[in-house]
Structures are given as structure tokens and as C-alpha cells.
Design an enzyme around this catalytic site. Sequence first.
Site, PDB file in Angstrom:
ATOM      1  N   GLY A 259       0.044  -0.854  -4.883  1.00 60.45           N
ATOM      2  CA  GLY A 259      -0.524  -1.521  -6.051  1.00 60.45           C
ATOM      3  C   GLY A 259      -0.890  -2.962  -5.749  1.00 60.45           C
ATOM      4  N   ARG A 260       0.036  -3.860  -6.030  1.00 58.13           N
ATOM      5  CA  ARG A 260      -0.135  -5.283  -5.736  1.00 58.13           C
ATOM      6  C   ARG A 260       1.190  -5.828  -5.204  1.00 58.13           C
ATOM      7  NH1 ARG A 260      -4.681  -4.177  -5.916  1.00 58.13           N
ATOM      8  NH2 ARG A 260      -6.420  -5.184  -7.000  1.00 58.13           N
ATOM      9  N   ASP A 284       1.485  -1.257   1.490  1.00 58.75           N
ATOM     10  CA  ASP A 284       0.087  -1.542   1.796  1.00 58.75           C
ATOM     11  C   ASP A 284      -0.312  -2.905   1.258  1.00 58.75           C
ATOM     12  OD1 ASP A 284      -2.538  -0.724   2.808  1.00 58.75           O
ATOM     13  OD2 ASP A 284      -3.140  -0.665   0.702  1.00 58.75           O
ATOM     14  N   GLU A 289      -0.204 -12.089   0.946  1.00 54.34           N
ATOM     15  CA  GLU A 289      -1.065 -11.460   1.951  1.00 54.34           C
ATOM     16  C   GLU A 289      -2.381 -12.195   2.131  1.00 54.34           C
ATOM     17  OE1 GLU A 289      -3.595  -8.031  -0.270  1.00 54.34           O
ATOM     18  OE2 GLU A 289      -1.433  -7.685  -0.234  1.00 54.34           O
ATOM     19  N   HIS A 321      -3.551  -3.716   3.146  1.00 57.41           N
ATOM     20  CA  HIS A 321      -4.287  -3.498   1.893  1.00 57.41           C
ATOM     21  C   HIS A 321      -5.518  -2.625   2.158  1.00 57.41           C
ATOM     22  CE1 HIS A 321      -4.954  -5.452  -2.301  1.00 57.41           C
ATOM     23  NE2 HIS A 321      -5.405  -4.208  -2.289  1.00 57.41           N
ATOM     24  N   TYR A 324      -7.404   1.768  -0.289  1.00 63.82           N
ATOM     25  CA  TYR A 324      -8.638   2.071  -1.018  1.00 63.82           C
ATOM     26  C   TYR A 324      -9.815   2.336  -0.076  1.00 63.82           C
ATOM     27  CZ  TYR A 324     -10.638  -2.372   0.401  1.00 63.82           C
ATOM     28  OH  TYR A 324     -11.151  -3.399   1.170  1.00 63.82           O
TER      29      TYR A 324
END
Length: 350
Positions: A259-260, A284, A289, A321, A324
Site C-alpha cells: 500500500g503505502r 514493496d 522511500e 514500489h 503496480y
Amino acid sequence: MSYSDLGLIDSEVIAERHVRALDDSSPSAVPTTGVRVFGCGHDEAVLFREMGTRLGLTPSITEEAVSETNAELARGNRCISVSHKTQITNSTLLALSRVGVEYISTRSVGYNHIDVEFAASIGISVGNVDYSPDSVGDYTLMLMLMAVRHAKSIVRRADTHDYRLNDTRGRELRDLTVGVIGTGRIGTAVIDRLEGFGCRVLAHDSRPHASADYVPLDELLRQSDIVTLHTPLTADTHHLLDRQRIDQMKHGAYIVNTGRGPLLDTEALLSALESGRLGGAALDVVEGEEGVFYADCRRKLIENKALVRLQRLPNVLISPHSAYYTDHALNDTVENSLVNCLNFESGRTA
């Protein structure tokens, strides 16, 4: 506040509507307008040019992220498209407002990198995009499997030609309880995938709408062998898993976060991992970050000390990250960002 994945507009539906309208119209009926695209990599640039032509838009591509110093590039464009990779400061928003920008389409589901209220106060609307939830859904399942099968330590040893099993006995998902926090499009995609593994699934969301066994958050934490986070980052969800809640988790449990980063209290997570209370984590996204992920840091000193500590642990998986990042999701993101701008220019609302 729902823990579901954010969706200011249903971009996929609008995109389909626009493509149908363009296909049914004559070339002379296709609108032409401009949009400045900031923070655009080569792979995105190719798609922006292809889809811009199809949708009747003329995108101007800028590789650098939008900032106060390059906001002048947006002059003449009411709409711009921005990446999620860089925080957009209020001073940048002011600079954009001065050159006539009225709409920002962020190429992300979340928009925690933009002060939406401040933007509105100076006359700038902000829209987000939807993209294939399968991209993050698939990746989340991959991280779960890698975590419970100790993939990091096994692969690292194999890379040095140490092929012993040692103490690397894994666990099977069918024997585990997985807690899904946030059941929007992505959380629901994860639940759909978990059903095929035969594990018990618990869910938590302030507005339940998936077909799942919903329980209070404290109960989910106490019962789950794996906890996976799929909530938007808001003031209410910042450090949703703090020290107190991490302490409520089962001994040896795993945390997965696609998510975050700030949904997790990193220091509390490190303490639980280093003490052996948690079995591991697959992340992730991490706090701080920005400026590290998406950059080549092989010859740089990493100033995010918590990230360095996490990466040293044999039971922690880190990826930059990238959950996606699939061809399907990137196509969705680019198309829907352009459609957002078309809708704004034509006065349409979702």
C-alpha cells in the site's frame, strides 16, 4: 474514512466511454487539446504519444518531476499529468496556479503526495486514476509466498552455490489465516486469489463491501498468520500498524505491505523483527522511500537507516514500489490520466 482503495473517479469506465465516442465520430469531431506530462519515463512517453493521438490530445513530455523551478513549462496548459514518485510541494502548486494550471491528474490511485485541499484553495482540482488491480494483487500473493517459503535466504545461498536446506522449511498458505486490511479493488483482488489457496481469510474495512469474513481490526491482528495492507494513506491510517497493534499480532506472523510505507511504524516493525516476535515482512513500500526508490543508488550512501536495517534482515523482502508496474497497469494509468484531462477540458464529471 474507508480503508478501501481510493477512487475519486471510475476512470476505466470513462476511458471506455471516450474511446467508444471517438471510434464512432468522424476525424473532424475529435477534440484537440494539450497537456503537459511531468515525471515521464521513456516507457510512459511512448504510451502517452500513442494514446494522445488516439484521444485527440497533444502531450508535451517532461522527464523531470514537476517542481517550482520547471512549473513554467506548463504555461498554456490548463491540465497536467504528474507522477506519484515525487512530493508536490505547496510552493510548486502555487507556481502552477500562476501559469494557468487548473487541473492535475496524478498517475496513481493514492494522492498523498499532493495537498489536495491546498490545491483546491488556489483553484486547482486534482484527479487520480484507476489501473488494473490484478497487478498489485498478483504481486502481493507473490510476496506472501516468498515470505512464508523463506525465498530470500534460499536464493541468496543458492547464488553462492550453497544448496543445503538448513532450517528453511516453509509453510503452506492452506494452513494459514490471512488478514486483509482494506477491501477496495486491490484488497478484493487479493482475497479472490487467496480463495484458490484454501486458506482462511479475514478482512477489515470501515465500509465492508467484498465477500469476506469481516472482523474488528484487533481480532484480525490476533488471529492472522499474515497481515496484508491495502488501505489509502490518510491522517487516520498513518501508522495504522503501530507498536501497540504490532504487539497484538501472533508470534511469528508476517506483514506484507504493497500500500503505502507510512501505514507501518517502521521502528516498531524493526523492533518486532529483530526481537523475533514477527516471522518476517515483505515490503514493496517503506517510509522515507522518496529519493531512494526509482534511483540507482549503487554508489550512493543510503541515508534512510531504517531501510538499510530492514534489508540486512534475512527474513525481510524489499522491492522498490514496483507492485503496480505491469504492461497492462501502465497502459491503464496513461490512458486514464489523459481521459481525466479530456473530461476536465470538456466540463464532464464522473
